[in-house]
Scaffold this motif. Structure first.
Motif, PDB file in Angstrom:
ATOM      1  N   ILE A 180      -6.838 -10.068   5.984  1.00 24.16           N
ATOM      2  CA  ILE A 180      -7.672 -10.282   4.800  1.00 24.16           C
ATOM      3  C   ILE A 180      -8.145  -8.902   4.355  1.00 24.16           C
ATOM      4  O   ILE A 180      -8.622  -8.102   5.172  1.00 24.16           O
ATOM      5  CB  ILE A 180      -8.893 -11.170   5.088  1.00 24.16           C
ATOM      6  CG1 ILE A 180      -8.592 -12.191   6.168  1.00 24.16           C
ATOM      7  CG2 ILE A 180      -9.345 -11.881   3.824  1.00 24.16           C
ATOM      8  CD1 ILE A 180      -9.815 -12.964   6.612  1.00 24.16           C
ATOM      9  N   VAL A 181      -8.036  -8.597   3.077  1.00 16.97           N
ATOM     10  CA  VAL A 181      -8.285  -7.240   2.602  1.00 16.97           C
ATOM     11  C   VAL A 181      -9.203  -7.245   1.385  1.00 16.97           C
ATOM     12  O   VAL A 181      -9.295  -8.223   0.646  1.00 16.97           O
ATOM     13  CB  VAL A 181      -6.959  -6.537   2.230  1.00 16.97           C
ATOM     14  CG1 VAL A 181      -6.066  -6.389   3.445  1.00 16.97           C
ATOM     15  CG2 VAL A 181      -6.228  -7.303   1.119  1.00 16.97           C
ATOM     16  N   LYS A 214     -12.463   2.224   5.911  1.00 19.99           N
ATOM     17  CA  LYS A 214     -12.515   2.866   7.236  1.00 19.99           C
ATOM     18  C   LYS A 214     -13.006   1.887   8.308  1.00 19.99           C
ATOM     19  O   LYS A 214     -14.009   1.197   8.126  1.00 19.99           O
ATOM     20  CB  LYS A 214     -13.445   4.077   7.173  1.00 19.99           C
ATOM     21  CG  LYS A 214     -13.567   4.859   8.465  1.00 19.99           C
ATOM     22  CD  LYS A 214     -14.520   6.031   8.267  1.00 19.99           C
ATOM     23  CE  LYS A 214     -14.717   6.819   9.554  1.00 19.99           C
ATOM     24  NZ  LYS A 214     -15.692   7.934   9.348  1.00 19.99           N
ATOM     25  N   ASP A 215     -12.260   1.861   9.425  1.00 20.19           N
ATOM     26  CA  ASP A 215     -12.648   1.065  10.606  1.00 20.19           C
ATOM     27  C   ASP A 215     -12.936  -0.398  10.268  1.00 20.19           C
ATOM     28  O   ASP A 215     -13.883  -1.003  10.791  1.00 20.19           O
ATOM     29  CB  ASP A 215     -13.880   1.681  11.300  1.00 20.19           C
ATOM     30  CG  ASP A 215     -13.625   3.095  11.797  1.00 20.19           C
ATOM     31  OD1 ASP A 215     -12.489   3.382  12.201  1.00 20.19           O
ATOM     32  OD2 ASP A 215     -14.567   3.910  11.758  1.00 20.19           O
ATOM     33  N   PHE A 216     -12.127  -0.962   9.403  1.00 19.77           N
ATOM     34  CA  PHE A 216     -12.333  -2.367   9.028  1.00 19.77           C
ATOM     35  C   PHE A 216     -11.010  -3.119   9.127  1.00 19.77           C
ATOM     36  O   PHE A 216      -9.998  -2.709   8.560  1.00 19.77           O
ATOM     37  CB  PHE A 216     -12.868  -2.481   7.593  1.00 19.77           C
ATOM     38  CG  PHE A 216     -13.070  -3.902   7.149  1.00 19.77           C
ATOM     39  CD1 PHE A 216     -14.236  -4.570   7.446  1.00 19.77           C
ATOM     40  CD2 PHE A 216     -12.071  -4.576   6.445  1.00 19.77           C
ATOM     41  CE1 PHE A 216     -14.427  -5.892   7.046  1.00 19.77           C
ATOM     42  CE2 PHE A 216     -12.248  -5.891   6.040  1.00 19.77           C
ATOM     43  CZ  PHE A 216     -13.439  -6.540   6.346  1.00 19.77           C
ATOM     44  N   SER A 217     -11.051  -4.231   9.860  1.00 24.90           N
ATOM     45  CA  SER A 217      -9.861  -5.075   9.973  1.00 24.90           C
ATOM     46  C   SER A 217     -10.287  -6.493  10.329  1.00 24.90           C
ATOM     47  O   SER A 217     -10.976  -6.709  11.322  1.00 24.90           O
ATOM     48  CB  SER A 217      -8.921  -4.537  11.066  1.00 24.90           C
ATOM     49  OG  SER A 217      -7.799  -5.386  11.231  1.00 24.90           O
ATOM     50  N   LEU A 218      -9.912  -7.440   9.484  1.00 29.16           N
ATOM     51  CA  LEU A 218     -10.185  -8.852   9.749  1.00 29.16           C
ATOM     52  C   LEU A 218      -8.911  -9.656   9.532  1.00 29.16           C
ATOM     53  O   LEU A 218      -8.127  -9.346   8.641  1.00 29.16           O
ATOM     54  CB  LEU A 218     -11.288  -9.382   8.839  1.00 29.16           C
ATOM     55  CG  LEU A 218     -12.729  -8.975   9.175  1.00 29.16           C
ATOM     56  CD1 LEU A 218     -13.696  -9.587   8.181  1.00 29.16           C
ATOM     57  CD2 LEU A 218     -13.111  -9.389  10.593  1.00 29.16           C
ATOM     58  N   ARG A 219      -8.761 -10.692  10.342  1.00 30.35           N
ATOM     59  CA  ARG A 219      -7.576 -11.538  10.232  1.00 30.35           C
ATOM     60  C   ARG A 219      -7.972 -13.001  10.145  1.00 30.35           C
ATOM     61  O   ARG A 219      -9.045 -13.404  10.595  1.00 30.35           O
ATOM     62  CB  ARG A 219      -6.667 -11.347  11.457  1.00 30.35           C
ATOM     63  CG  ARG A 219      -5.717 -10.174  11.338  1.00 30.35           C
ATOM     64  CD  ARG A 219      -4.770 -10.142  12.506  1.00 30.35           C
ATOM     65  NE  ARG A 219      -3.639  -9.266  12.239  1.00 30.35           N
ATOM     66  CZ  ARG A 219      -2.650  -9.057  13.089  1.00 30.35           C
ATOM     67  NH1 ARG A 219      -2.654  -9.646  14.264  1.00 30.35           N
ATOM     68  NH2 ARG A 219      -1.650  -8.250  12.768  1.00 30.35           N
ATOM     69  N   VAL A 265     -14.184  -6.249  -7.506  1.00 29.27           N
ATOM     70  CA  VAL A 265     -13.481  -6.196  -6.230  1.00 29.27           C
ATOM     71  C   VAL A 265     -13.558  -7.586  -5.606  1.00 29.27           C
ATOM     72  O   VAL A 265     -14.500  -8.339  -5.856  1.00 29.27           O
ATOM     73  CB  VAL A 265     -14.137  -5.156  -5.297  1.00 29.27           C
ATOM     74  CG1 VAL A 265     -13.531  -5.196  -3.897  1.00 29.27           C
ATOM     75  CG2 VAL A 265     -14.004  -3.759  -5.887  1.00 29.27           C
ATOM     76  N   SER A 266     -12.554  -7.942  -4.818  1.00 26.85           N
ATOM     77  CA  SER A 266     -12.585  -9.222  -4.119  1.00 26.85           C
ATOM     78  C   SER A 266     -12.117  -9.036  -2.685  1.00 26.85           C
ATOM     79  O   SER A 266     -11.749  -7.927  -2.267  1.00 26.85           O
ATOM     80  CB  SER A 266     -11.716 -10.261  -4.834  1.00 26.85           C
ATOM     81  OG  SER A 266     -11.949 -11.552  -4.296  1.00 26.85           O
ATOM     82  N   PHE A 267     -12.119 -10.132  -1.948  1.00 32.67           N
ATOM     83  CA  PHE A 267     -11.721 -10.137  -0.538  1.00 32.67           C
ATOM     84  C   PHE A 267     -10.804 -11.330  -0.343  1.00 32.67           C
ATOM     85  O   PHE A 267     -11.243 -12.476  -0.381  1.00 32.67           O
ATOM     86  CB  PHE A 267     -12.975 -10.261   0.334  1.00 32.67           C
ATOM     87  CG  PHE A 267     -12.715 -10.170   1.820  1.00 32.67           C
ATOM     88  CD1 PHE A 267     -12.297  -8.978   2.390  1.00 32.67           C
ATOM     89  CD2 PHE A 267     -12.908 -11.268   2.643  1.00 32.67           C
ATOM     90  CE1 PHE A 267     -12.081  -8.887   3.759  1.00 32.67           C
ATOM     91  CE2 PHE A 267     -12.690 -11.193   4.005  1.00 32.67           C
ATOM     92  CZ  PHE A 267     -12.275  -9.991   4.563  1.00 32.67           C
ATOM     93  N   LEU A 268      -9.501 -11.064  -0.168  1.00 30.44           N
ATOM     94  CA  LEU A 268      -8.503 -12.122  -0.168  1.00 30.44           C
ATOM     95  C   LEU A 268      -7.462 -11.906   0.930  1.00 30.44           C
ATOM     96  O   LEU A 268      -7.208 -10.759   1.330  1.00 30.44           O
ATOM     97  CB  LEU A 268      -7.775 -12.164  -1.515  1.00 30.44           C
ATOM     98  CG  LEU A 268      -8.614 -12.485  -2.754  1.00 30.44           C
ATOM     99  CD1 LEU A 268      -7.793 -12.230  -4.011  1.00 30.44           C
ATOM    100  CD2 LEU A 268      -9.117 -13.914  -2.715  1.00 30.44           C
ATOM    101  N   PRO A 269      -6.828 -12.987   1.401  1.00 27.73           N
ATOM    102  CA  PRO A 269      -5.689 -12.808   2.315  1.00 27.73           C
ATOM    103  C   PRO A 269      -4.596 -11.999   1.633  1.00 27.73           C
ATOM    104  O   PRO A 269      -4.309 -12.200   0.455  1.00 27.73           O
ATOM    105  CB  PRO A 269      -5.225 -14.256   2.572  1.00 27.73           C
ATOM    106  CG  PRO A 269      -6.420 -15.098   2.290  1.00 27.73           C
ATOM    107  CD  PRO A 269      -7.141 -14.421   1.173  1.00 27.73           C
ATOM    108  N   GLU A 270      -3.994 -11.099   2.378  1.00 18.48           N
ATOM    109  CA  GLU A 270      -2.998 -10.196   1.800  1.00 18.48           C
ATOM    110  C   GLU A 270      -1.839 -10.947   1.171  1.00 18.48           C
ATOM    111  O   GLU A 270      -1.305 -10.530   0.142  1.00 18.48           O
ATOM    112  CB  GLU A 270      -2.486  -9.228   2.877  1.00 18.48           C
ATOM    113  CG  GLU A 270      -1.689  -8.057   2.363  1.00 18.48           C
ATOM    114  CD  GLU A 270      -0.201  -8.388   2.142  1.00 18.48           C
ATOM    115  OE1 GLU A 270       0.444  -7.695   1.347  1.00 18.48           O
ATOM    116  OE2 GLU A 270       0.297  -9.361   2.782  1.00 18.48           O
ATOM    117  N   PHE A 271      -1.444 -12.089   1.755  1.00 21.30           N
ATOM    118  CA  PHE A 271      -0.282 -12.802   1.209  1.00 21.30           C
ATOM    119  C   PHE A 271      -0.535 -13.316  -0.205  1.00 21.30           C
ATOM    120  O   PHE A 271       0.404 -13.484  -0.980  1.00 21.30           O
ATOM    121  CB  PHE A 271       0.145 -13.947   2.134  1.00 21.30           C
ATOM    122  CG  PHE A 271      -0.735 -15.158   2.092  1.00 21.30           C
ATOM    123  CD1 PHE A 271      -0.559 -16.144   1.134  1.00 21.30           C
ATOM    124  CD2 PHE A 271      -1.745 -15.326   3.029  1.00 21.30           C
ATOM    125  CE1 PHE A 271      -1.375 -17.260   1.094  1.00 21.30           C
ATOM    126  CE2 PHE A 271      -2.561 -16.440   2.994  1.00 21.30           C
ATOM    127  CZ  PHE A 271      -2.380 -17.402   2.033  1.00 21.30           C
TER     128      PHE A 271
END
Length: 298
Positions: free
Chosen positions: A165-166, A260-265, A237-243
């Motif tokens: 999710i990005v 930086k230093d951010f990763s969610l799945r 800006v939004s926050f959505l699954p990459e697919f």
């Protein structure tokens, strides 16, 4: 006892409504009521409690529901055994969250329809919780969702794929070309998000809360395509699954921000009920969906 009475009973039980069952079956509400009364008379029990507009199964109704499902599954097996043609002509009911429906299902169903044009497909979009409840009551054949990893002994899980999710913006956004963005400066931007408690929105809110932060969107909406449309217009800006934005990134319309230093799945998952008789239509859809997912994730 007639099979149509059993089928009507199952529809009323699943929809918890005589009127909704009537619409689904193409009957009048009076016809549905008569069939249920005939069934109750033959069984010598009350199958439903009718309090005002609320319809619920009695204890005897709950017991009969399990056997009624077995009867209909046995009937489907018998029909499949007698089919002489390889052509699929049955029905398929899918449950999906909105982002899957808008980004994955169009291509998948185009392929499915090209191969099996006589199959009648229906789609129900709702929250994962509601879809899984409908799956457990046999109102849906297959559920395709995006959420945290979910397990239940009642389900057969045929797909479990991690998805990033990005944070995403238009290519012309001031942050689009910057590397190593700080999380706090990203969430200060005008935000467009899905509603609170939607799967990936909930994950973001929980992550931010754990780090003493929060985000306040200027717009909340459940339609992913609408969010993407606004992002293309550089409205935030939004926050959505990459697919969900993969093609738009390839086309140069959107970009995933480098935080930086951010990763969610989150996890793309597809399940059906373990007691469900897997029809040929279900089996073919599962085959195509898994093949498409595997191709994408090689």
């Amino acid at each position: 006892m007639e099979l149509r009475e059993i089928a009507t009973f199952l529809q009323v039980a699943q929809h918890k409504s005589f009127s909704k069952a009537a619409r689904q079956l193409g009957y009048s509400q009076a016809a549905v009521t008569i069939q249920i009364k005939q069934l109750e008379s033959e069984l010598k029990v009350h199958l439903f409690d009718r309090i005002g507009k609320q319809i619920t199964l009695t204890h005897q109704g709950t017991l009969f529901y399990e056997y009624a499902c077995d009867v209909m599954k046995a009937l489907e097996r018998a029909k499949d055994a007698l089919v002489e043609s390889d052509e699929l002509t049955g029905e398929l009911c899918l449950g999906a969250i909105e982002s899957v429906c808008s980004s994955i299902l169009p291509d998948l169903l185009t392929r499915f329809h090209a191969l099996h044009p006589k199959v009648n497909v229906s789609i129900i979009t709702d929250s994962p919780e509601n879809l899984l409840e409908m799956l457990n009551s046999n109102a849906i054949d297959i559920v395709y969702l995006i959420d945290k990893r979910m397990y239940d002994s009642r389900w057969v899980k045929v797909m479990e794929i991690p998805e990033d999710i990005v944070f995403v913006s238009s290519k012309s956004h001031p942050m689009a070309t910057r590397k190593g963005l700080e999380l706090h400066e990203v969430i200060e931007q005008p935000f467009i998000l899905t509603e609170k408690n939607a799967s990936y929105r909930f994950i973001l809110d929980q992550y931010l809360a754990a780090h003493g932060m929060s985000v306040r969107p200027f717009l909340e909406i459940g339609n992913t395509e609408f969010i993407i449309h606004l992002l293309k217009k550089d409205l935030g800006v939004s926050f959505l699954p990459e697919f969900t934005i993969h093609q738009n990134i390839l086309d140069g319309h959107l970009t995933a921000l480098d935080v930086k230093d951010f990763s969610l799945r989150i996890w793309r998952q597809m399940v059906y009920h373990k007691d469900k008789w897997v029809t040929r239509e279900m089996a073919e859809f599962l085959r195509l969906a898994c093949a498409a997912a595997n191709c994408r994730n090689l």
